[in-house]
Write an enzyme that holds these catalytic residues in place. Sequence first.
Site, PDB file in Angstrom:
ATOM      1  N   GLU A 347      34.346  64.291   7.716  1.00 24.95           N
ATOM      2  CA  GLU A 347      34.395  62.894   7.293  1.00 24.95           C
ATOM      3  C   GLU A 347      35.175  62.759   5.986  1.00 24.95           C
ATOM      4  O   GLU A 347      35.901  61.777   5.777  1.00 24.95           O
ATOM      5  CB  GLU A 347      32.983  62.329   7.135  1.00 24.95           C
ATOM      6  CG  GLU A 347      32.168  62.273   8.418  1.00 24.95           C
ATOM      7  CD  GLU A 347      32.807  61.393   9.489  1.00 24.95           C
ATOM      8  OE1 GLU A 347      33.505  60.423   9.132  1.00 24.95           O
ATOM      9  OE2 GLU A 347      32.610  61.670  10.680  1.00 24.95           O
ATOM     10  N   TRP A 380      46.860  38.911  21.925  1.00 24.91           N
ATOM     11  CA  TRP A 380      45.635  38.807  21.147  1.00 24.91           C
ATOM     12  C   TRP A 380      45.109  37.375  21.141  1.00 24.91           C
ATOM     13  O   TRP A 380      45.871  36.406  21.112  1.00 24.91           O
ATOM     14  CB  TRP A 380      45.874  39.256  19.702  1.00 24.91           C
ATOM     15  CG  TRP A 380      46.225  40.702  19.525  1.00 24.91           C
ATOM     16  CD1 TRP A 380      47.415  41.212  19.076  1.00 24.91           C
ATOM     17  CD2 TRP A 380      45.375  41.831  19.778  1.00 24.91           C
ATOM     18  NE1 TRP A 380      47.363  42.580  19.028  1.00 24.91           N
ATOM     19  CE2 TRP A 380      46.128  42.988  19.449  1.00 24.91           C
ATOM     20  CE3 TRP A 380      44.075  41.987  20.237  1.00 24.91           C
ATOM     21  CZ2 TRP A 380      45.604  44.267  19.572  1.00 24.91           C
ATOM     22  CZ3 TRP A 380      43.555  43.271  20.358  1.00 24.91           C
ATOM     23  CH2 TRP A 380      44.318  44.393  20.034  1.00 24.91           C
ATOM     24  N   ASN A 415      28.478  53.522  10.003  1.00 21.73           N
ATOM     25  CA  ASN A 415      29.789  53.841  10.565  1.00 21.73           C
ATOM     26  C   ASN A 415      29.840  53.717  12.083  1.00 21.73           C
ATOM     27  O   ASN A 415      30.808  53.190  12.652  1.00 21.73           O
ATOM     28  CB  ASN A 415      30.224  55.250  10.159  1.00 21.73           C
ATOM     29  CG  ASN A 415      31.649  55.549  10.583  1.00 21.73           C
ATOM     30  OD1 ASN A 415      32.583  54.872  10.182  1.00 21.73           O
ATOM     31  ND2 ASN A 415      31.821  56.561  11.429  1.00 21.73           N
ATOM     32  N   TRP A 433      42.808  42.459  15.831  1.00 17.96           N
ATOM     33  CA  TRP A 433      42.072  43.361  14.941  1.00 17.96           C
ATOM     34  C   TRP A 433      42.210  42.975  13.470  1.00 17.96           C
ATOM     35  O   TRP A 433      41.352  43.286  12.643  1.00 17.96           O
ATOM     36  CB  TRP A 433      42.525  44.805  15.137  1.00 17.96           C
ATOM     37  CG  TRP A 433      44.004  45.032  14.936  1.00 17.96           C
ATOM     38  CD1 TRP A 433      44.980  44.970  15.886  1.00 17.96           C
ATOM     39  CD2 TRP A 433      44.671  45.349  13.710  1.00 17.96           C
ATOM     40  NE1 TRP A 433      46.227  45.229  15.334  1.00 17.96           N
ATOM     41  CE2 TRP A 433      46.058  45.467  14.003  1.00 17.96           C
ATOM     42  CE3 TRP A 433      44.245  45.557  12.406  1.00 17.96           C
ATOM     43  CZ2 TRP A 433      47.015  45.763  13.041  1.00 17.96           C
ATOM     44  CZ3 TRP A 433      45.191  45.856  11.432  1.00 17.96           C
ATOM     45  CH2 TRP A 433      46.555  45.962  11.749  1.00 17.96           C
ATOM     46  N   TRP A 456      39.833  50.216  11.970  1.00 14.70           N
ATOM     47  CA  TRP A 456      40.085  49.075  12.836  1.00 14.70           C
ATOM     48  C   TRP A 456      41.194  49.356  13.845  1.00 14.70           C
ATOM     49  O   TRP A 456      41.092  48.998  15.020  1.00 14.70           O
ATOM     50  CB  TRP A 456      40.406  47.832  11.999  1.00 14.70           C
ATOM     51  CG  TRP A 456      39.154  47.088  11.690  1.00 14.70           C
ATOM     52  CD1 TRP A 456      38.397  47.187  10.555  1.00 14.70           C
ATOM     53  CD2 TRP A 456      38.473  46.177  12.547  1.00 14.70           C
ATOM     54  NE1 TRP A 456      37.277  46.388  10.658  1.00 14.70           N
ATOM     55  CE2 TRP A 456      37.312  45.746  11.864  1.00 14.70           C
ATOM     56  CE3 TRP A 456      38.722  45.669  13.811  1.00 14.70           C
ATOM     57  CZ2 TRP A 456      36.400  44.843  12.423  1.00 14.70           C
ATOM     58  CZ3 TRP A 456      37.823  44.768  14.369  1.00 14.70           C
ATOM     59  CH2 TRP A 456      36.686  44.359  13.680  1.00 14.70           C
TER      60      TRP A 456
END
Length: 545
Positions: A347, A380, A415, A433, A456
């Site tokens: 991470e 979108w 997360n 997004w 994202w």
Amino acid sequence: MSKTMAESTKNNDSNNTKENISQPHYLMWFRRDLRIHDNTALAALCERANDDNAQVSAVFFLTPEQWQAHDMSLTQLDHIARTLPILAKDLHTQLNIKLTVQVCPSFIDCVETLSTLCQSNKISCIMANHEYEGNEIERDEQLTKQLAETDIEFIRWHDQCILPPQSITTNDDSMYQVFTPFYKKWRQTLEVGDIQIHKAAAINNNKVDLKSLKTNADSSEAIEVLCKNVVSDYQQQLQSNEAYKYIDTDGQLSQACSAYPAGEIAACHRLDQFIAEDINNYDVSRDVPSLQATSQLSAYLTIGAISPRLCYLQAIKALGELNGNDVDNFDSFNNTDNSDINRWISELAWRDFYRHVLVEKPALIRYQAYKHQTDIKINWSYNHDDFAAWCEGKTGVPLVDAAMRCLNATGFMHNRLRMITAMFLTKDLLIDWRLGERYFMQQLIDGDFASNNGGWQWSASTGTDAAPYFRIMNPFSQAKTHDSDAIFIKTWLPELKEIPAIILHSEDKMRKLLSTSGQLVKINYPKPMVEHKVARQLAIAEFKQ
């Protein structure tokens, strides 16, 4: 200092003030590095200042207009504001350096103020740590040119990453587009290298006061008052912002303040606690949102209240103790006994990776997708009502709604839930997004551009090493796997507290329960706004073209 000057200073105490003026004067510019321990620029400046017998001042700029343009959350500004008085006190008591905090609405004001400060205080050198976003880079480049005209040095150090951008590349010196090979080389590089913790030395005979023409504070008490005023003004300005339509800002600040005590000591204590209590169960428990089993250090890392190198070295130390102090074999990180610690180390590597990607692709800061050709071909949606339902946590999908209400109330989201909510917005609703990315930045206490944008675009399948477009998380099955008893859902959706988890984890059962004919007791909760199976097929068809 020459021998003659040194003798004159020693033999004539009445000239102390005059002689101090002739001493070199250096400036530490704090940005996203609000700590003393392992601060690369601060340690380097202190070392040089002691070698040159120089005076040292420190400065931090509160830039509310710039931060609002960058969608900084109220909780993050408040976290910075709560940290600065502590930093000022620590700088003074430990390093004999006075911190001045000034209000400069924009980055342009920072450049002009620094130039004026250098002239007024005879500063010959400024040191700071690199920032990698677009406006920050432009600000630093402009300052470099302006200071060069008067022969003032502006030296920047890499400090945000464990390994600096452009240091991990493929054999042809290009940036990795996939995380796994990046991570492997990142680990190998660290294990054969020597990661240093930078220790800042106290400055001797440092009694300089920084002359300033702007609103400023240079004591911990005055800094606290100034910061509170800036937070209050910022909060008032946000009331007209659409993103705060659903937010109780007083409640959000209270929750964040309680969950994230300010300062470097608090951050280090949290790291120690995580290493001692939770890291050995991290690989499994990190995905359970009802447990506070993650490190919860991201808010501190974002503002630089703790060093990422320190986090890495503490994890490696724990790994070494688990392996009998043998961490020289790189293959050991594949050992299942070490999967928890290594998962957390990965991470930290993801955090580096997204910053490296940002440096390689600076257009990301201009709303551009990493996979531009994919992004521009997607139709979108910009449906305001659908987006508002997602923001408010009223989609009819329990885990998504619980996650969004948690974010709105606390300024933080787990997360795993960030991936689920982002994928629901971009795949089930096919909403751009960029809208979700911005909303997260406006709410998250740990929001930083590189990680937020990377996450994202991963969810939207437009980023580097993104999720394949046909892998779309089912929020109901995700809830069944990661919130099996619906503890998290019922915490944030009290209207569903009497509904069995087996129903909350099934879209069909939820629809039946909430239908007019099947609802025996009135439940103030909406039906799922889309049918996941149908939405998934539509998203796959859209991406296929």
